[in-house]
Design a protein around this motif. Structure first.
Motif, PDB file in Angstrom:
ATOM      1  N   GLY A  36     -33.600 -13.834   1.449  1.00 24.65           N
ATOM      2  CA  GLY A  36     -34.347 -12.583   1.460  1.00 24.65           C
ATOM      3  C   GLY A  36     -33.568 -11.518   0.723  1.00 24.65           C
ATOM      4  N   VAL A  40     -31.429  -6.215   3.293  1.00 23.06           N
ATOM      5  CA  VAL A  40     -31.897  -6.358   4.666  1.00 23.06           C
ATOM      6  C   VAL A  40     -30.987  -7.344   5.373  1.00 23.06           C
ATOM      7  N   GLY A  43     -32.457  -7.551  10.080  1.00 23.96           N
ATOM      8  CA  GLY A  43     -33.616  -6.699  10.291  1.00 23.96           C
ATOM      9  C   GLY A  43     -33.389  -5.230  10.001  1.00 23.96           C
ATOM     10  N   THR A 131     -41.011  -7.820   8.590  1.00 25.78           N
ATOM     11  CA  THR A 131     -40.626  -9.134   8.082  1.00 25.78           C
ATOM     12  C   THR A 131     -41.899  -9.911   7.789  1.00 25.78           C
ATOM     13  N   TYR A 132     -41.863 -10.655   6.692  1.00 25.23           N
ATOM     14  CA  TYR A 132     -43.035 -11.408   6.258  1.00 25.23           C
ATOM     15  C   TYR A 132     -42.551 -12.640   5.518  1.00 25.23           C
TER      16      TYR A 132
END
Length: 151
Positions: A36, A40, A43, A131-132
């Motif tokens: 990611g 980040v 989180g 978040t995805y």
């Protein structure tokens, strides 16, 4: 007449440089993309702040105000306000809103808005970090704070 450049060509070459003619194993040099965005962590969104003029910025090598390279990383609250929004992906499939978000710390970033139809996201809407799983590498996602506007 002695020329300094021509005379320097007579000196032996430095053999400490790597040999670019030997083949390299591609499997050993393959780059693996991160899971990611590197900003980040656990989180929490992280941004940079200039050590000299205290200007916040996001994904910059230099301070946008003074050009300094001395930046520190700080955690963000993860909330902000939508400043611009556009629907993208209309030709490739399902459109989704992409927005420029002014974060509470004073920097701006571009991110995808999830959980809302493109026509439902407006300027001035409050958003928070989300978040995805369907994001591309280094793409950020936010969702609307007021869920009544989502659908």
């Amino acid at each position: 007449m002695i020329h300094p450049v021509i005379d320097s060509l007579d000196t032996p070459l430095n053999h400490d440089t790597p040999d670019w003619t030997t083949p390299v194993d591609p499997a050993a040099t393959e780059l693996v993309p991160p899971e990611g965005p590197v900003e980040v962590q656990d989180g929490t969104l992280h941004f940079q702040r200039c050590c000299w003029c205290n200007t916040p910025s996001f994904r910059r090598l230099l301070c946008p105000a003074c050009g300094c390279t001395d930046m520190t990383s700080e955690p963000s609250t993860g909330t902000g306000v939508v400043r611009r929004v556009a629907a993208v992906g209309r030709n490739a499939g399902v459109p989704h809103p992409l927005a420029v978000i002014a974060m509470n710390e004073g920097f701006r970033l571009r991110a995808r808005i999830i959980g809302a139809a493109p026509g439902r996201v407006h300027q001035g809407a409050l958003v928070r970090l989300a978040t995805y799983a369907g994001l591309r590498s280094q793409e950020l996602a936010f969702q609307l704070c007021d869920e009544s506007y989502a659908r």
